[in-house]
Design an enzyme around this catalytic site. Structure first.
Site, PDB file in Angstrom:
ATOM      1  N   GLU A 159      -3.804   6.426 -38.061  1.00  0.00           N
ATOM      2  CA  GLU A 159      -5.074   6.517 -37.339  1.00  0.00           C
ATOM      3  C   GLU A 159      -5.053   5.620 -36.113  1.00  0.00           C
ATOM      4  OE1 GLU A 159      -8.861   6.988 -39.023  1.00  0.00           O
ATOM      5  OE2 GLU A 159      -8.129   7.297 -41.057  1.00  0.00           O
TER       6      GLU A 159
ATOM      7  N   GLU B 122       6.269  -1.059 -35.031  1.00  0.00           N
ATOM      8  CA  GLU B 122       6.096  -0.931 -36.476  1.00  0.00           C
ATOM      9  C   GLU B 122       7.420  -1.092 -37.208  1.00  0.00           C
ATOM     10  OE1 GLU B 122       4.300   2.371 -39.683  1.00  0.00           O
ATOM     11  OE2 GLU B 122       4.468   2.854 -37.539  1.00  0.00           O
TER      12      GLU B 122
ATOM     13  N   ARG C  31      13.744   8.032 -46.980  1.00  0.00           N
ATOM     14  CA  ARG C  31      12.333   7.659 -46.823  1.00  0.00           C
ATOM     15  C   ARG C  31      11.400   8.865 -46.802  1.00  0.00           C
ATOM     16  NH1 ARG C  31      11.471   6.237 -40.365  1.00  0.00           N
ATOM     17  NH2 ARG C  31      12.556   8.089 -39.590  1.00  0.00           N
TER      18      ARG C  31
ATOM     19  N   ARG D 179     -11.097  -4.310 -23.189  1.00  0.00           N
ATOM     20  CA  ARG D 179     -11.716  -3.008 -22.944  1.00  0.00           C
ATOM     21  C   ARG D 179     -11.247  -1.978 -23.960  1.00  0.00           C
ATOM     22  NH1 ARG D 179     -11.314   0.468 -17.284  1.00  0.00           N
ATOM     23  NH2 ARG D 179     -13.198   1.751 -17.598  1.00  0.00           N
TER      24      ARG D 179
ATOM     25  N   ARG E 152     -14.370   2.995 -34.698  1.00  0.00           N
ATOM     26  CA  ARG E 152     -13.855   2.662 -36.020  1.00  0.00           C
ATOM     27  C   ARG E 152     -14.741   1.701 -36.801  1.00  0.00           C
ATOM     28  NH1 ARG E 152     -10.440   6.806 -37.008  1.00  0.00           N
ATOM     29  NH2 ARG E 152      -8.948   7.052 -35.299  1.00  0.00           N
TER      30      ARG E 152
END
Length: 235
Positions: free
Chosen positions: A78, A90, A162, A180, A189
């Site tokens: 998300e 990541e 994986r 911003r 969110r």
């Protein structure tokens, strides 16, 4: 085989990469009319409120916040929908053997969806629904993790093995943004009755957003104040 189950999501602000302030935003706004004299100008709250109210957004890009997030993969995905003003890195399952840490909803998490698209609301489940939710999560995770481990032991590359792992697996990633872009993220969110435009985020990403908002309010207090006062709309 041991797997770990957790219901919490971790968010931490990287102080080393924290940059900017309410004062810096004001200086950026005033440089168009004051030039180098902007560095010594005051009356920050009034100026920030003017900028926010009139949607003059570019001065709010003069700052940086970097967060380390530990969350299930479905929360990370998300995040990746937010691109303008955001940078991500990541943990890679191609290069690192992943850890057997999986998400299960906490006991207070509403389980039952009611309403129509765009106007959903979630209510608490029954004792039986909470029980089967946790049981099915755990069984699916154990099955997937066993398959992953068997392939690794057979010499299958990590990037292939994986594939069997579910989106409930925990991942870690850095998310870096400016004030911003963070305000835009928070407007979508978080659920807040004072917001000009209502939002209905999934609970797990809202937990992350609220932790980010707390850090934002701490380090850019006047900017957060005028954003909140003006309907929580990003300029």
């Amino acid at each position: 085989m041991t797997i770990s189950l957790r219901s919490d999501i971790s968010v931490s602000l990287d102080e080393v990469n924290l940059a900017g302030s309410d004062a810096k935003i004001c200086k950026a706004a005033r440089v168009s009319t004051l030039g180098s004299a902007a560095a010594g100008s005051g009356e920050a709250r009034g100026l920030l409120n003017y900028l926010m109210k009139n949607r003059h957004g570019s001065p709010f890009e003069h700052g940086q916040m970097s967060f380390l997030v530990e969350a299930p993969i479905f929360v990370a995905r998300e995040f990746m929908r937010h691109r303008a003003g955001w940078s991500y890195n990541e943990t890679s399952g191609r290069y690192k053997e992943l850890e057997p840490v999986f998400y299960v909803p906490k006991d207070s998490r509403p389980l039952v969806q009611e309403g129509k698209a765009g106007e959903y609301r979630f209510v608490a489940g029954t004792y039986e629904q909470y029980g089967i939710t946790r049981w099915e999560h755990e069984q699916a995770y154990r099955t997937a993790w066993s398959a992953y481990q068997r392939m690794l032991k057979a010499g299958v590359a990590k990037e292939i093995a994986r594939d069997v792992l579910p989106v409930g697996l925990f991942t870690s990633f850095y998310a870096t943004c400016n004030p911003r872009s963070l305000m835009h993220f928070l407007s979508l969110r978080t659920k807040n009755t004072d917001a000009t435009f209502p939002s209905f985020p999934q609970e797990e990403i809202e937990d992350v957003a609220l932790a980010m908002e707390a850090a934002f309010a701490s380090h850019f207090p006047l900017t957060w104040e005028v954003w909140d006062r003006n309907g929580r709309v990003a300029p």
